[in-house]
Structures are given as structure tokens and as C-alpha cells.
Design a protein around this motif. Structure first.
Motif: not given
Length: 153
Positions: A94-98, A102-103, A107-113
């Protein structure tokens, strides 16, 4: 939560600002096997969507939840649906704007690093008033190993 169908496209397109053409163009890509457009529904109302692009590591792009429906786990459900669609892959990105902490927290709470990969994009888009705008966005990529809680970097 389901993949966009031909019957959904015109309803989704009617909700877009004039000239945006996102639903139609993404559905055409879906028909060609390039992606799947996932849509979250409450009854007959679309409340969110995400575009899962097929590549060596599938990537969830353009994740959106209508503002009035945020905070109700719709984004989490869309991510879960994308992970189910990607189950045959080793991981999903998943790409996330810097500028979107909040997004990123979601994502990190869902296990993305973080992968360590960042990109800056310049592009044009149609805003909610139907006006063409230019934007530059810096994006960090996050990855999650599928079938496990541990991230894959």
C-alpha cells in the motif's frame, strides 16, 4: 464489499465530478485483468473503494472512504478484501502519502511495515467541483506478508 460489476459502473460514475472518468477507466482495466476495483456498499450506497493492481506484489491504490463514513472500519474492510483477493501472492503493498499520517497509522496497525521505498509523483486530477488540478505527492510504500502477522520487507 465486492468487486465492481458492469451494473455498478454507471452508478459510481454518476457520483464522480464531470470529467473524472475514474470508475469507467478502472473498470476497463479490471476487464483486462490489470486490477480489481473493490467497492464498499451500505445498502445501495457506495461508501468506499480501492483499486487492487495486479503485479508481482499486488498493490492497493486509491483507497477512499466517503468522508461521512470514515471511522466506521470501512477502510479496514476494504484492505481485508484486497488481502483476500491477493491471497495467492506472498505479500501486498500500500502506498501512503507522506502527508497522511492517519492512513499510515491504520496500515501499520493492520501489519504493514515500511519498505524503504518512496516516490514523488506529479499528476493532474479532477477535483470535486469538476476542475482540473495539478498535484505533487510524496508516497511511502508499506508491505505486509500475507497469511501472517509479520511484515515482509
Amino acid at each position: 464489499m465486492r468487486a465492481c460489476t458492469a451494473a455498478d459502473v454507471e452508478l459510481l460514475a454518476a457520483l464522480e465530478p464531470a470529467g473524472k472518468n475514474y470508475a469507467r477507466s478502472t473498470f476497463r482495466r479490471q476487464e483486462h485483468g490489470e486490477c480489481v476495483l473493490l467497492v464498499a456498499w451500505l445498502g445501495t450506497t457506495p461508501v468506499g473503494s480501492g483499486e487492487l493492481e495486479w503485479s508481482a506484489v499486488p498493490e492497493l491504490k486509491n483507497l477512499r472512504v466517503a468522508e461521512r463514513w470514515r471511522g466506521r472500519r470501512i477502510g479496514t474492510a476494504l484492505i481485508g478484501a484486497a488481502e483476500q483477493q491477493s491471497a495467492a501472492a506472498e505479500a501486498m503493498e500500500i502506498g501512503v502519502g507522506q502527508d497522511n499520517p492517519a492512513a499510515r497509522r491504520l496500515y501499520e496497525r493492520l501489519g504493514y511495515a515500511p519498505t524503504g521505498r518512496s516516490e514523488t509523483f506529479s499528476y493532474h486530477y479532477i477535483d470535486n467541483q469538476g476542475v482540473r488540478q495539478a498535484a505533487t505527492e510524496a508516497v511511502d510504500y508499506l508491505r505486509k506478508r500475507l497469511g501472517s502477522a509479520s511484515p515482509l520487507i
